[in-house]
Design a protein around this motif. Structure first.
Motif, PDB file in Angstrom:
ATOM      1  N   CYS A  92       0.834  -1.212   0.000  1.00 60.36           N
ATOM      2  CA  CYS A  92       0.000   0.000   0.000  1.00 60.36           C
ATOM      3  C   CYS A  92       0.867   1.260   0.000  1.00 60.36           C
ATOM      4  CB  CYS A  92      -0.937  -0.003   1.210  1.00 60.36           C
ATOM      5  SG  CYS A  92      -0.118   0.352   2.789  1.00 60.36           S
ATOM      6  N   GLY A  93       2.108   1.146   0.460  1.00 67.00           N
ATOM      7  CA  GLY A  93       2.998   2.302   0.480  1.00 67.00           C
ATOM      8  C   GLY A  93       2.784   3.218   1.668  1.00 67.00           C
ATOM      9  N   LEU A  94       1.758   2.965   2.470  1.00 63.22           N
ATOM     10  CA  LEU A  94       1.389   3.899   3.537  1.00 63.22           C
ATOM     11  C   LEU A  94       1.538   3.325   4.939  1.00 63.22           C
ATOM     12  CD1 LEU A  94      -1.792   5.393   1.848  1.00 63.22           C
ATOM     13  CD2 LEU A  94       0.455   6.468   2.098  1.00 63.22           C
ATOM     14  N   CYS A  95       1.478   2.013   5.090  1.00 66.41           N
ATOM     15  CA  CYS A  95       1.569   1.432   6.438  1.00 66.41           C
ATOM     16  C   CYS A  95       3.022   1.508   6.924  1.00 66.41           C
ATOM     17  CB  CYS A  95       1.062  -0.014   6.434  1.00 66.41           C
ATOM     18  SG  CYS A  95       2.164  -1.172   5.605  1.00 66.41           S
ATOM     19  N   CYS A  98       5.484  -0.772   4.958  1.00 69.02           N
ATOM     20  CA  CYS A  98       5.742  -0.240   3.608  1.00 69.02           C
ATOM     21  C   CYS A  98       6.653   0.969   3.680  1.00 69.02           C
ATOM     22  CB  CYS A  98       4.437   0.136   2.909  1.00 69.02           C
ATOM     23  SG  CYS A  98       3.552  -1.276   2.232  1.00 69.02           S
ATOM     24  N   CYS A 106       3.493  -5.723   3.830  1.00 68.76           N
ATOM     25  CA  CYS A 106       2.468  -4.670   3.931  1.00 68.76           C
ATOM     26  C   CYS A 106       1.410  -5.105   4.945  1.00 68.76           C
ATOM     27  CB  CYS A 106       1.822  -4.450   2.561  1.00 68.76           C
ATOM     28  SG  CYS A 106       0.441  -3.300   2.619  1.00 68.76           S
ATOM     29  N   GLN A 107       1.030  -4.149   5.810  1.00 62.01           N
ATOM     30  CA  GLN A 107       0.107  -4.504   6.905  1.00 62.01           C
ATOM     31  C   GLN A 107      -1.359  -4.391   6.509  1.00 62.01           C
ATOM     32  OE1 GLN A 107       2.937  -1.889   8.934  1.00 62.01           O
ATOM     33  NE2 GLN A 107       2.113  -2.735  10.802  1.00 62.01           N
ATOM     34  N   ASN A 108      -1.620  -3.931   5.304  1.00 60.26           N
ATOM     35  CA  ASN A 108      -3.016  -3.847   4.875  1.00 60.26           C
ATOM     36  C   ASN A 108      -3.391  -5.124   4.145  1.00 60.26           C
ATOM     37  OD1 ASN A 108      -4.065  -1.331   5.761  1.00 60.26           O
ATOM     38  ND2 ASN A 108      -2.562  -0.362   4.416  1.00 60.26           N
TER      39      ASN A 108
HETATM   40 ZN    ZN Z   1       1.476  -1.334   3.354  1.00 67.75          ZN
END
Ligand code: ZN
Ligand code: NAD
Ligand code: ZN
Length: 345
Positions: A92-95, A98, A106-108
């Motif tokens: 996701c690039g945001l967690c 990431c 990735c945690q999502n």
């Molecule tokens: Zn992520």
């Protein structure tokens, strides 16, 4: 353009005619130089519908390198013609993970959609990469040779790096399965660690010969005699690191028998076996882990290793029209190192 696509569960992939995709905002269009043929694709092509969350159809090829062809709006830092390798596990690039570069974790849930493993991959003339954060510059490396670095080398590198503190002088590492990842793992062990003994185990004499060329001290056929030999070579103690790059019941059993107290037993192969873990086995305080791929900074390190000439894959090139043959040859154990599809040759 042509694309080699996974269209239906438990059916061989097929070559299809597709439009060249247009890069959207933040995206980059890559002209594919090489797309490695990883054994994971064989597992995925064989599983029944519903086993994974992947949606069909998609273009195969998750070990990709090539040249920047076209930038979407808002993209900077790269120019058409730049040789690049593509980081595979797109998160996701945001967690938190990431943002630490560990998009492989990735945690999502459901967010990791690697090109070639759910999204369209590199077995096509062109592929879309969703963000420049997945592009690493190759410098003088040829994308047709370098493509397997992004999985075969990165996966081995990540699996070994977490055990480096165990691999001092006098230590032993065992690599079970000397195929694409195994051959990389042996070279990475030699480049990174001072492990005194590196032992390769495989069912193929040819692979064991290659493993020795890559730096293994010993090549053993995968049977009970190998267990005894490894025990003898380690004065009855077993190895500090056992990498199982096959993951079937016999190799997991062997891995448990040859790993030592306080060692690491690391399962990378997706062979579908199961390892019983209880008070008696594996050895006391031996940690068992199953790592997945590697991080973006680790890919940068692996590219550095390749640029320095410390790791090199035995590569066999196939045009896109022969992608199906490459998978058959891999299935039959007839690929020496890595088959790489070269769609634009
Ligand atoms: Zn992520
Ligand atoms: P490969 O086909 O190139 O190599 C596999 C090797 O294992 C071959 O040399 C084969 O002869 C050997 N082998 C088969 N059965 C054996 C046995 N019983 N004992 C010893 N050796 C045996 O495959 P690869 O591309 O290197 O992938 C290896 C495994 O790793 C696959 O299961 C793949 O799906 C998996 N994989 C995992 C990750 C991850 O992130 N965990 C990433 C990539 C690949
Ligand atoms: Zn793979």
């Amino acid at each position: 353009m042509k694309a080699f696509r996974f269209v239906a569960w438990q059916k061989p992939a097929e070559l299809h005619e597709m439009p060249v995709p247009e890069p959207g905002p933040e995206q980059v269009l890559i002209k594919v130089g090489g797309a490695g043929v990883c054994h994971s694709d064989l597992h995925i092509l064989e599983v029944p519908a519903g086993t994974t969350s992947m949606r069909l159809p998609f273009t195969l090829g998750h070990e990709n390198a090539g040249w920047v062809e076209k930038l979407g709006t808002g993209v900077s830092g790269f120019a058409p013609g730049d040789p690049v390798i593509v980081y595979g596990p797109w998160g996701c690039g945001l967690c938190m993970n990431c943002r630490l570069g560990m998009e492989n974790y990735c945690q999502n849930p459901g967010e990791i959609k690697p090109g070639g493993l759910g999204a369209d991959g590199g077995m096509a003339n062109y592929m879309i990469v969703p963000s420049t954060r997945f592009l690493i510059r190759l410098g003088a490396l040829d994308p047709r040779e370098a493509a397997p670095i992004t999985d075969a080398a990165l996966t081995g590198y990540h699996a070994i790096k977490r055990s480096l503190h165990l691999l001092g002088p006098g230590s032993t590492a065992v690599v079970i399965g000397a195929g694409g990842i195994g051959q990389m793992a042996i070279q990475i062990l030699r480049a990174l660690s001072s492990a005194t003994i590196v032992i390769a185990v495989d069912t193929s004499v040819d692979k064991l010969e290659i493993a020795k060329r890559m730096g293994a001290d010993e090549g053993l056929l995968s049977d009970d005699a190998a267990v005894k030999r490894i025990k003898d070579m380690t004065r009855g103690q077993g190895a500090q690191l056992v990498l199982d790059l096959v993951g079937v019941n016999p190799t997991l059993t062997m891995a448990a028998q040859v790993s030592r107290v306080l060692g690491h037993l690391t399962i990378v192969g997706l062979g579908g076996g199961a390892l019983p873990v209880n008070f008696l086995s594996p050895a006391k305080e031996c940690s068992v882990a199953a790592p997945y791929w590697g991080s973006i900074p680790e890919l940068m390190e692996v590219v550095d290793l390749a640029q320095a000439g410390k790791i090199k894959m035995v590569v066999e090139h196939f045009p896109l029209e022969r992608a199906s043959d490459a998978y058959h040859l891999l299935h039959d154990g007839k690929i020496q190192g890595r088959a790489v599809i070269t769609p634009n040759d």
